[in-house]
Enzyme design. Structure first.
Site, PDB file in Angstrom:
ATOM      1  N   LYS A 120       0.749  -0.976  -0.314  1.00 51.15           N
ATOM      2  CA  LYS A 120       0.346   0.064  -0.256  1.00 51.15           C
ATOM      3  C   LYS A 120       0.985   1.017   0.100  1.00 51.15           C
ATOM      4  O   LYS A 120       0.451   2.527  -0.734  1.00 51.15           O
ATOM      5  CB  LYS A 120      -0.961  -0.084   1.073  1.00 51.15           C
ATOM      6  CG  LYS A 120      -2.254  -0.782   0.845  1.00 51.15           C
ATOM      7  CD  LYS A 120      -2.879  -0.592   2.368  1.00 51.15           C
ATOM      8  CE  LYS A 120      -4.063  -1.726   2.046  1.00 51.15           C
ATOM      9  NZ  LYS A 120      -5.336  -2.479   3.375  1.00 51.15           N
ATOM     10  N   LYS A 202      -4.117 -10.810  -6.622  1.00 50.26           N
ATOM     11  CA  LYS A 202      -5.518 -10.819  -5.402  1.00 50.26           C
ATOM     12  C   LYS A 202      -6.751 -10.122  -6.576  1.00 50.26           C
ATOM     13  O   LYS A 202      -6.905  -8.597  -6.778  1.00 50.26           O
ATOM     14  CB  LYS A 202      -5.691 -10.580  -4.153  1.00 50.26           C
ATOM     15  CG  LYS A 202      -5.252 -10.070  -4.360  1.00 50.26           C
ATOM     16  CD  LYS A 202      -5.638  -9.386  -1.948  1.00 50.26           C
ATOM     17  CE  LYS A 202      -5.797  -8.075  -1.524  1.00 50.26           C
ATOM     18  NZ  LYS A 202      -6.180  -8.200  -0.357  1.00 50.26           N
ATOM     19  N   LYS A 205     -11.475  -4.986  -4.307  1.00 50.47           N
ATOM     20  CA  LYS A 205     -12.630  -4.165  -4.196  1.00 50.47           C
ATOM     21  C   LYS A 205     -11.980  -2.701  -4.931  1.00 50.47           C
ATOM     22  O   LYS A 205     -12.379  -1.419  -5.554  1.00 50.47           O
ATOM     23  CB  LYS A 205     -13.530  -4.078  -3.172  1.00 50.47           C
ATOM     24  CG  LYS A 205     -12.927  -3.763  -1.821  1.00 50.47           C
ATOM     25  CD  LYS A 205     -13.935  -3.759  -0.925  1.00 50.47           C
ATOM     26  CE  LYS A 205     -13.521  -3.581   0.221  1.00 50.47           C
ATOM     27  NZ  LYS A 205     -13.861  -5.172   1.286  1.00 50.47           N
TER      28      LYS A 205
HETATM   29  P1  TYM Z   1     -10.323  -6.437   4.215  1.00 52.54           P
HETATM   30  O1  TYM Z   1     -11.748  -6.078   3.735  1.00 52.54           O
HETATM   31  O2  TYM Z   1      -9.360  -6.272   2.979  1.00 52.54           O
HETATM   32  O3  TYM Z   1     -10.991  -8.124   3.632  1.00 52.54           O
HETATM   33  C1  TYM Z   1     -12.352  -8.855   4.600  1.00 52.54           C
HETATM   34  C2  TYM Z   1     -12.468 -10.352   3.895  1.00 52.54           C
HETATM   35  O4  TYM Z   1     -12.103 -10.755   2.970  1.00 52.54           O
HETATM   36  C3  TYM Z   1     -10.280 -11.390   2.985  1.00 52.54           C
HETATM   37  N1  TYM Z   1     -11.153 -11.101   1.507  1.00 52.54           N
HETATM   38  C4  TYM Z   1     -10.341 -12.354   0.674  1.00 52.54           C
HETATM   39  N2  TYM Z   1     -10.485 -13.100   0.165  1.00 52.54           N
HETATM   40  C5  TYM Z   1     -10.213 -14.197  -0.719  1.00 52.54           C
HETATM   41  N3  TYM Z   1      -9.829 -13.811  -1.552  1.00 52.54           N
HETATM   42  C6  TYM Z   1      -9.473 -12.637  -1.737  1.00 52.54           C
HETATM   43  N4  TYM Z   1      -9.409 -11.964  -3.437  1.00 52.54           N
HETATM   44  C7  TYM Z   1      -9.830 -11.646  -1.321  1.00 52.54           C
HETATM   45  N5  TYM Z   1      -9.257 -10.375  -0.405  1.00 52.54           N
HETATM   46  C8  TYM Z   1     -10.115 -10.152   0.419  1.00 52.54           C
HETATM   47  C9  TYM Z   1      -9.933 -11.018   3.800  1.00 52.54           C
HETATM   48  O5  TYM Z   1      -8.898 -11.698   3.949  1.00 52.54           O
HETATM   49  C10 TYM Z   1     -10.520 -10.605   5.409  1.00 52.54           C
HETATM   50  O6  TYM Z   1     -10.805 -12.197   5.741  1.00 52.54           O
HETATM   51  N6  TYM Z   1      -8.142  -6.221   7.460  1.00 52.54           N
HETATM   52  C11 TYM Z   1      -8.871  -6.833   7.060  1.00 52.54           C
HETATM   53  C12 TYM Z   1     -10.169  -5.917   8.050  1.00 52.54           C
HETATM   54  C13 TYM Z   1      -9.486  -6.141   9.734  1.00 52.54           C
HETATM   55  C14 TYM Z   1     -10.175  -7.530  10.420  1.00 52.54           C
HETATM   56  C15 TYM Z   1      -9.989  -6.857  11.380  1.00 52.54           C
HETATM   57  C16 TYM Z   1      -9.913  -9.385   9.578  1.00 52.54           C
HETATM   58  C17 TYM Z   1      -9.703  -5.108  10.817  1.00 52.54           C
HETATM   59  N7  TYM Z   1     -10.265  -5.366  11.716  1.00 52.54           N
HETATM   60  C18 TYM Z   1      -9.715  -8.706  12.846  1.00 52.54           C
HETATM   61  C19 TYM Z   1     -10.246  -9.624  11.005  1.00 52.54           C
HETATM   62  C20 TYM Z   1     -10.112  -9.253  12.589  1.00 52.54           C
HETATM   63  C21 TYM Z   1      -9.175  -6.135   5.917  1.00 52.54           C
HETATM   64  O7  TYM Z   1      -8.855  -4.841   5.608  1.00 52.54           O
HETATM   65  O8  TYM Z   1      -9.955  -7.101   5.162  1.00 52.54           O
END
Ligand code: TYM
Length: 337
Positions: A120, A202, A205
Site C-alpha cells: 500500500k 488477488k 475491490k
Molecule cells: P478486507 O476488508 O480487505 O477483506 C475482508 C475479508 O476478505 C478476505 N479477502 C479475500 N479472500 C479471498 N480472496 C480474495 N481475493 C480476498 N480479498 C479479501 C480478507 O482476507 C478478509 O478476511 N484488515 C482486514 C479487516 C479487519 C479484520 C480485523 C479482519 C480489521 N480488523 C480483525 C479480521 C480480524 C481487511 O482489510 O479485510
C-alpha cells in the site's frame, strides 16, 4: 448434571471500502454465516481501517454510505444481529484505545515487515500515514479485545494475524495470561480468489479495472460478461495445473460455489472446452449471489431497522470490550480511580 460448555469466540471484520467482491465472499464472508450456531461470533465493519489510505480519507459522505450499505449486506448474508454481535468498529471506543497501548508493545521493525504495508505504501508513495503503518496493531486490538479463539480470514490477512498472535504472547509473557492467542481460520478453497484480468494478482475491490472483480451486488448480465472475458490461456482443457492461473481461479470459484471437488470439476468438463466451462461458472456465481442481492434490497430500504441493529450491537460489543480494556489498563499500570 451435564455442564454446558462455553462456546469459543470467533471474530472477523471487513472494511467498508466498496461493495465486497466475490473474493471477500468466498475467502471470508461465506464462512461467517455458517459459524453462529457453533461459536460465539462477533462480526463487523472495520471503518477505522478505511481511513488509512487516501481513497476514503476526506470522503465522509462516501464512508457513511458504504458503512450502512455494508451493514445491510452482512444482514443479507444471513448473519443474525441477535445471535451474533454485528457491529461497526468506530462505534466502540475500546478498539482505538487498546490499539494505542499495543502500538507501544510492537516493534517498528515488525510492523515494517508487513507486506500489505509495503504494497500500500508503494501504491501511495507520496501519502503514507502513521495510520497505515499502525493498521495491524489496530487489527490486533480488534481481535484481542474479545479474546477470540478463531479469526476467519482470507490468505492475505494471515501475516497480520501472525502479528496479533505475537503481540498477545508478548503481553501474556509480561503480565500473565491476559489475552487468548487467536488462530486464523483459512478455507481450503477460496482463500485467495484472483483477479479475472490479471490472475496473478488477488481480486480486490480497490482495483482500478472493474472487469477484474465481481461484487456481491453486480447484475447477472455483468457477472456473465466479466467471467466470459476472464483471462485464461491458449489451451482448452479444464485442468487445475501450475501455470494455468486463470483457469485455476475459475475452478476454485466453481468449486466454492457448487461444493464440487477439483477432480469432479475436471471430469465434468473433460473435452468440453473453456467456453462451456465459463458459462457454467457464471451460472453458479449468479445462482450463489442473487438471493443475497434480493435480501440486500430489502434491508437497505429500512434505515430505521439498520440503525437500531447497529446501536444495539455496538452496546453489546462495548460492554465486552470494555471489560478486557479495563484489565489491560490495570495491568499496564494506569491509575484506577
Ligand atoms: P478486507 O476488508 O480487505 O477483506 C475482508 C475479508 O476478505 C478476505 N479477502 C479475500 N479472500 C479471498 N480472496 C480474495 N481475493 C480476498 N480479498 C479479501 C480478507 O482476507 C478478509 O478476511 N484488515 C482486514 C479487516 C479487519 C479484520 C480485523 C479482519 C480489521 N480488523 C480483525 C479480521 C480480524 C481487511 O482489510 O479485510
Amino acid at each position: 448434571m451435564e455442564q454446558k460448555e462455553k462456546k469459543q469466540t470467533v471474530f472477523s471484520l471487513i472494511q467498508p471500502t466498496g461493495t465486497p467482491t466475490l473474493g471477500n465472499y468466498l475467502g471470508a464472508l461465506k464462512n461467517w454465516a455458517n459459524m453462529s450456531d457453533e461459536y460465539d461470533c462477533l462480526f463487523g465493519i472495520a471503518d477505522l481501517h478505511s481511513i488509512t489510505v487516501p481513497d476514503f480519507r476526506e470522503k465522509p459522505a462516501q464512508l457513511r454510505k458504504n458503512t450502512r450499505e455494508l451493514y445491510a449486506l452482512l444482514l443479507a448474508l444471513g448473519l443474525s444481529p441477535d445471535k451474533n454481535t454485528l457491529f461497526v468498529q468506530s462505534h466502540v471506543a475500546a478498539h482505538s484505545q487498546l490499539a494505542w497501548i499495543l502500538n507501544c508493545y510492537t516493534q517498528f521493525g515488525e510492523a515494517s515487515r508487513m507486506t500489505q504495508f509495503k504494497d500500500k505504501s508503494a501504491k501511495h508513495k507520496d501519502n503514507i500515514t502513521v495510520g497505515l503503518f499502525a493498521y495491524p496493531t489496530l487489527m490486533a486490538a480488534d481481535i484481542l479485545l474479545y479474546n477470540a479463539s478463531y479469526v476467519p480470514i482470507g490468505q492475505d490477512q494471515k501475516q497480520h494475524l501472525e502479528l496479533a498472535r505475537n503481540i498477545a504472547e508478548r503481553f501474556n509473557a509480561i503480565y500473565g495470561e491476559l489475552f487468548t492467542v487467536p488462530k486464523p481460520l483459512i478455507g481450503k478453497t477460496g482463500a485467495k480468489v484472483m483477479s479475472l484480468t490479471e490472475p496473478l494478482k488477488k481480486m480486490s475491490k480497490s482495483d482500478e479495472n472493474e472487469k477484474s472483480y465481481i461484487t456481491l451486488l453486480d447484475e447477472p448480465s455483468s457477472i456473465v460478461k466479466k467471467i466470459k472475458s476472464a483471462v485464461t490461456d491458449s489451451e482448452s482443457e479444464v485442468l487445475y495445473r501450475e501455470g494455468k492461473d486463470g483457469i485455476n481461479n475459475l475452478i476454485i470459484m466453481y468449486s466454492a460455489c457448487t461444493g464440487q471437488s477439483i477432480k469432479e470439476i475436471e471430469n465434468e468438463f473433460s473435452g468440453k472446452g473453456y467456453g462451456a466451462f465459463k458459462s457454467a461458472v457464471a451460472d453458479a456465481v449468479v445462482k450463489e449471489l442473487m438471493p443475497i442481492k434480493e435480501r440486500y434490497n430489502q434491508y437497505i430500504a429500512d434505515k430505521e431497522y439498520l440503525d437500531k441493529c447497529m446501536r444495539e450491537n455496538a452496546e453489546k460489543a462495548a460492554v465486552r470490550s470494555q471489560r478486557t480494556l479495563n484489565k489491560v489498563m490495570k495491568k499496564v499500570g494506569f491509575l484506577q480511580i
